[in-house]
Design a protein around this motif. Structure first.
Motif, PDB file in Angstrom:
ATOM      1  N   MET A 212       0.810  -1.214   0.000  1.00  0.00           N
ATOM      2  CA  MET A 212       0.000   0.000   0.000  1.00  0.00           C
ATOM      3  C   MET A 212       0.846   1.268   0.000  1.00  0.00           C
ATOM      4  SD  MET A 212      -2.968  -1.153   2.705  1.00  0.00           S
ATOM      5  CE  MET A 212      -3.983   0.324   2.601  1.00  0.00           C
ATOM      6  N   PHE A 213       2.143   1.144   0.233  1.00  0.00           N
ATOM      7  CA  PHE A 213       2.968   2.337   0.388  1.00  0.00           C
ATOM      8  C   PHE A 213       2.983   3.215  -0.859  1.00  0.00           C
ATOM      9  CE2 PHE A 213       4.343   0.962   4.428  1.00  0.00           C
ATOM     10  CZ  PHE A 213       4.983   2.038   5.017  1.00  0.00           C
ATOM     11  N   VAL A 214       3.063   2.611  -2.026  1.00  0.00           N
ATOM     12  CA  VAL A 214       3.124   3.430  -3.240  1.00  0.00           C
ATOM     13  C   VAL A 214       1.810   4.173  -3.492  1.00  0.00           C
ATOM     14  CG1 VAL A 214       3.438   3.412  -5.733  1.00  0.00           C
ATOM     15  CG2 VAL A 214       4.966   2.088  -4.275  1.00  0.00           C
ATOM     16  N   PRO A 215       0.635   3.484  -3.506  1.00  0.00           N
ATOM     17  CA  PRO A 215      -0.598   4.264  -3.706  1.00  0.00           C
ATOM     18  C   PRO A 215      -0.846   5.287  -2.609  1.00  0.00           C
ATOM     19  CG  PRO A 215      -1.097   1.956  -3.175  1.00  0.00           C
ATOM     20  CD  PRO A 215       0.352   2.035  -3.487  1.00  0.00           C
ATOM     21  N   LEU A 216      -0.495   4.953  -1.359  1.00  0.00           N
ATOM     22  CA  LEU A 216      -0.650   5.939  -0.292  1.00  0.00           C
ATOM     23  C   LEU A 216       0.266   7.134  -0.515  1.00  0.00           C
ATOM     24  CD1 LEU A 216      -0.871   3.702   2.923  1.00  0.00           C
ATOM     25  CD2 LEU A 216      -2.698   5.076   1.923  1.00  0.00           C
ATOM     26  N   SER A 217       1.471   6.856  -0.998  1.00  0.00           N
ATOM     27  CA  SER A 217       2.468   7.909  -1.201  1.00  0.00           C
ATOM     28  C   SER A 217       2.097   8.860  -2.326  1.00  0.00           C
ATOM     29  CB  SER A 217       3.849   7.290  -1.496  1.00  0.00           C
ATOM     30  OG  SER A 217       4.286   6.494  -0.430  1.00  0.00           O
ATOM     31  N   THR A 218       1.264   8.403  -3.230  1.00  0.00           N
ATOM     32  CA  THR A 218       0.883   9.235  -4.373  1.00  0.00           C
ATOM     33  C   THR A 218      -0.550   9.747  -4.256  1.00  0.00           C
ATOM     34  OG1 THR A 218       0.241   7.245  -5.620  1.00  0.00           O
ATOM     35  CG2 THR A 218       2.479   8.085  -5.949  1.00  0.00           C
ATOM     36  N   ASP A 219      -1.477   8.876  -3.906  1.00  0.00           N
ATOM     37  CA  ASP A 219      -2.900   9.227  -4.001  1.00  0.00           C
ATOM     38  C   ASP A 219      -3.389  10.125  -2.883  1.00  0.00           C
ATOM     39  OD1 ASP A 219      -2.659   7.493  -6.088  1.00  0.00           O
ATOM     40  OD2 ASP A 219      -3.873   5.890  -5.225  1.00  0.00           O
ATOM     41  N   MET A 220      -2.723  10.082  -1.716  1.00  0.00           N
ATOM     42  CA  MET A 220      -3.210  10.857  -0.579  1.00  0.00           C
ATOM     43  C   MET A 220      -3.117  12.358  -0.835  1.00  0.00           C
ATOM     44  SD  MET A 220      -2.225  10.585   3.466  1.00  0.00           S
ATOM     45  CE  MET A 220      -2.667   8.846   3.519  1.00  0.00           C
ATOM     46  N   TYR A 221      -2.104  12.780  -1.574  1.00  0.00           N
ATOM     47  CA  TYR A 221      -1.974  14.227  -1.795  1.00  0.00           C
ATOM     48  C   TYR A 221      -2.404  14.653  -3.196  1.00  0.00           C
ATOM     49  CZ  TYR A 221       2.500  14.183  -4.444  1.00  0.00           C
ATOM     50  OH  TYR A 221       3.482  14.008  -5.395  1.00  0.00           O
ATOM     51  N   LEU A 222      -3.016  13.741  -3.953  1.00  0.00           N
ATOM     52  CA  LEU A 222      -3.515  14.111  -5.276  1.00  0.00           C
ATOM     53  C   LEU A 222      -4.526  15.260  -5.226  1.00  0.00           C
ATOM     54  CD1 LEU A 222      -3.959  10.693  -7.170  1.00  0.00           C
ATOM     55  CD2 LEU A 222      -2.191  12.420  -7.515  1.00  0.00           C
ATOM     56  N   PRO A 223      -5.497  15.241  -4.274  1.00  0.00           N
ATOM     57  CA  PRO A 223      -6.449  16.366  -4.238  1.00  0.00           C
ATOM     58  C   PRO A 223      -5.780  17.715  -4.010  1.00  0.00           C
ATOM     59  CG  PRO A 223      -7.263  14.527  -2.922  1.00  0.00           C
ATOM     60  CD  PRO A 223      -5.835  14.214  -3.278  1.00  0.00           C
ATOM     61  N   ALA A 224      -4.559  17.697  -3.446  1.00  0.00           N
ATOM     62  CA  ALA A 224      -3.882  18.961  -3.121  1.00  0.00           C
ATOM     63  C   ALA A 224      -3.005  19.481  -4.244  1.00  0.00           C
ATOM     64  CB  ALA A 224      -3.030  18.771  -1.862  1.00  0.00           C
ATOM     65  N   LEU A 225      -2.817  18.708  -5.316  1.00  0.00           N
ATOM     66  CA  LEU A 225      -1.901  19.127  -6.375  1.00  0.00           C
ATOM     67  C   LEU A 225      -2.234  20.500  -6.959  1.00  0.00           C
ATOM     68  CD1 LEU A 225      -1.104  15.838  -8.344  1.00  0.00           C
ATOM     69  CD2 LEU A 225       0.462  17.227  -6.983  1.00  0.00           C
ATOM     70  N   PRO A 226      -3.490  20.764  -7.321  1.00  0.00           N
ATOM     71  CA  PRO A 226      -3.788  22.102  -7.869  1.00  0.00           C
ATOM     72  C   PRO A 226      -3.471  23.238  -6.877  1.00  0.00           C
ATOM     73  CG  PRO A 226      -5.547  20.561  -8.427  1.00  0.00           C
ATOM     74  CD  PRO A 226      -4.666  19.865  -7.436  1.00  0.00           C
ATOM     75  N   SER A 227      -3.791  23.023  -5.582  1.00  0.00           N
ATOM     76  CA  SER A 227      -3.514  24.064  -4.589  1.00  0.00           C
ATOM     77  C   SER A 227      -2.015  24.197  -4.320  1.00  0.00           C
ATOM     78  CB  SER A 227      -4.252  23.764  -3.278  1.00  0.00           C
ATOM     79  OG  SER A 227      -3.793  22.561  -2.692  1.00  0.00           O
ATOM     80  N   MET A 228      -1.264  23.102  -4.485  1.00  0.00           N
ATOM     81  CA  MET A 228       0.186  23.157  -4.298  1.00  0.00           C
ATOM     82  C   MET A 228       0.842  24.016  -5.365  1.00  0.00           C
ATOM     83  SD  MET A 228       0.897  19.198  -3.160  1.00  0.00           S
ATOM     84  CE  MET A 228       2.686  19.303  -3.185  1.00  0.00           C
ATOM     85  N   ASN A 229       0.257  24.007  -6.568  1.00  0.00           N
ATOM     86  CA  ASN A 229       0.757  24.904  -7.621  1.00  0.00           C
ATOM     87  C   ASN A 229       0.736  26.349  -7.146  1.00  0.00           C
ATOM     88  OD1 ASN A 229       1.258  22.891  -9.475  1.00  0.00           O
ATOM     89  ND2 ASN A 229      -0.653  23.164 -10.588  1.00  0.00           N
ATOM     90  N   SER A 230      -0.391  26.720  -6.528  1.00  0.00           N
ATOM     91  CA  SER A 230      -0.542  28.099  -6.050  1.00  0.00           C
ATOM     92  C   SER A 230       0.378  28.374  -4.863  1.00  0.00           C
ATOM     93  CB  SER A 230      -2.003  28.349  -5.645  1.00  0.00           C
ATOM     94  OG  SER A 230      -2.866  28.134  -6.749  1.00  0.00           O
ATOM     95  N   TYR A 231       0.470  27.422  -3.962  1.00  0.00           N
ATOM     96  CA  TYR A 231       1.283  27.613  -2.753  1.00  0.00           C
ATOM     97  C   TYR A 231       2.755  27.836  -3.100  1.00  0.00           C
ATOM     98  CZ  TYR A 231       3.401  26.718   1.812  1.00  0.00           C
ATOM     99  OH  TYR A 231       4.118  26.832   2.973  1.00  0.00           O
ATOM    100  N   PHE A 232       3.275  27.003  -4.004  1.00  0.00           N
ATOM    101  CA  PHE A 232       4.693  27.095  -4.351  1.00  0.00           C
ATOM    102  C   PHE A 232       4.950  28.051  -5.519  1.00  0.00           C
ATOM    103  CE2 PHE A 232       4.846  22.770  -2.355  1.00  0.00           C
ATOM    104  CZ  PHE A 232       5.736  23.082  -1.334  1.00  0.00           C
ATOM    105  N   GLY A 233       3.877  28.498  -6.178  1.00  0.00           N
ATOM    106  CA  GLY A 233       4.038  29.350  -7.342  1.00  0.00           C
ATOM    107  C   GLY A 233       4.700  28.625  -8.496  1.00  0.00           C
ATOM    108  N   SER A 234       4.393  27.336  -8.643  1.00  0.00           N
ATOM    109  CA  SER A 234       5.005  26.514  -9.691  1.00  0.00           C
ATOM    110  C   SER A 234       3.955  26.088 -10.709  1.00  0.00           C
ATOM    111  CB  SER A 234       5.662  25.278  -9.081  1.00  0.00           C
ATOM    112  OG  SER A 234       4.712  24.486  -8.406  1.00  0.00           O
TER     113      SER A 234
END
Length: 416
Positions: A33-55
């Motif tokens: 489960m480590f790989v899906p947990l490592s990727t899927d848990m923060y998928l909903p945050a990807l768009p907001s992370m763009n704004s946070y980091f300005g990337s």
């Protein structure tokens, strides 16, 4: 050895003083489960992370693709070492590295620091998951192994179902950092299991050569055509699914305009149905002609790609319904493909597991990169990837079946 391989493997599977057989199964599922947990848990945050980091999304998505690339390297590195030093030491080191890097991810000050921490996290994950597959081969054989694989893979399927929901809930009261703090806690649980785990690699099966020679076993394994050709075929078929992992949040949030929480429900619904895949195979399809079975599954995946390119561009529900054929087909195939590949290699299980994991991860990283490029229409681009690579896998499988290369469990001959 005086016992048959089946007797030995089944006996080892029952020699877990602290975990027991059921505990061992839960532990193997958690490791996977480590790989899906490592990727899927923060998928909903990807768009907001763009704004946070300005990337840009391309740079932010490096936190996914870099993780998978170095996860592949980690698998290639740790697997042979587990043949020489045993499964348990590698598990403990990998769990500690994963926990430390997860904390570093949570404390990241910029996107590049996060990418670097994710690289270390990927290397730690490689130690955990490469050993998990070897433990299955150490502990079980034949139909029993196929059933255990189905159980573990179905339990593992819970991760992509619950991870984005948890990630979405975390975003309601925290930031993206909360997901990585959660992963840190999970890694400590895995470390606890690792300490209770009793070694499954028998002393007489350990590689006794030099450290450099242990890595040379990777070359030996890769020269086995009966193993490496289907490994490439099955890895190729998983490429578009990892593309979906990389762009699913952008499809639901940016393309269709849904919230991060609603996106997590669509993602979880897909994972929920996919959980049934391994059980469907074991219960209804395991006795089916293997050549025909694989061809049908890959044909269904190809059809799914066509549906995504057409109907999937219209509404989020139609996209979900179109992609689910691809998703379920992949999970139905997984117990068969894993067991088939393990059957082709009588020894060097850790090295074989490393090669399998590396191929699947490298192709997955390629899928993420291809899906993330500017297609004009992101849904159409994903559908095209599914169609092309599923069709390539289907054609390659049928060519392999018509070749003279033996394949244990499918063709009536022995492995090289």
């Amino acid at each position: 050895m005086t016992q048959s391989p089946n007797q030995t493997n089944l006996e080892v599977g029952n020699k877990q003083k602290y975990l027991g057989n059921k505990g061992l199964i839960v532990f193997m599922a958690l490791m996977n489960m480590f790989v899906p947990l490592s990727t899927d848990m923060y998928l909903p945050a990807l768009p907001s992370m763009n704004s946070y980091f300005g990337s840009s999304s391309a740079v932010t998505n490096l936190t996914l693709s870099a993780f998978f690339f170095f996860y592949a390297i980690g698998i290639l590195f740790w697997g042979p070492l587990s043949e020489k030093y045993g499964r348990k030491p590698i598990l403990i080191v990998g769990s500690i590295l994963y926990a430390a890097s997860s904390i570093a991810c949570a404390l990241s000050i910029n996107i590049y620091f996060l990418i670097a921490a994710r690289i270390l996290q990927g290397i730690g994950s490689g130690a955990i998951t490469s050993v998990s597959m070897a433990v299955v081969k150490d502990s079980y054989s034949g139909k029993k192994r196929e059933s255990i694989l189905a159980i573990c893979q179905s339990i593992t399927g819970l991760a992509p179902m619950i991870a984005p929901i948890i990630g979405g809930l975390i975003l309601s009261f925290s930031t993206w950092r909360g997901s990585f703090w959660t992963l840190s806690l999970i890694s400590l649980v895995n470390l606890g299991f690792s300490l209770l785990f009793q070694e499954t690699l028998k002393d007489e099966d350990r590689y006794t050569g030099t450290l450099f020679g242990s890595f040379g076993r990777l070359i030996i394994v890769s020269k086995n055509k009966s193993f490496i050709i289907p490994a490439f075929i099955f890895a190729l078929s998983t490429l578009p699914f990892m593309g979906y992992i990389a762009v699913s949040s952008y499809i639901y949030v940016d393309y269709f305009g849904l919230s991060a929480q609603v996106y997590s429900y669509f993602f979880a619904a897909n994972a929920l149905l996919s959980i049934a895949g391994p059980f469907i195979y074991v219960k209804f399809l395991s006795n089916m002609d293997k050549k025909l079975f694989a061809s049908i599954i890959l044909a269904i995946a190809t059809l799914s790609g066509v549906l995504v390119m057409t109907l999937g561009t219209l509404t989020p529900l139609l996209f979900w319904a179109s992609f689910i054929f691809m998703s379920v087909a992949g999970t139905v195939m997984r117990p068969f493909s894993t067991n088939l590949l393990l059957d082709q290699q009588e020894s060097d299980t850790g090295s074989a597991s490393s090669v399998i994991g590396t191929l699947f991860t490298v192709f997955g990283s390629i899928g993420m990169s291809l899906a993330s490029i500017s297609w004009g229409n992101i849904v159409f681009g994903l559908g095209l990837l599914i169609t092309v690579f599923s069709l390539l896998s289907l054609l390659s499988w049928n060519l392999f079946m018509k070749s003279k290369i033996p394949c244990v469990g499918v063709k009536n001959s022995s492995s090289n």
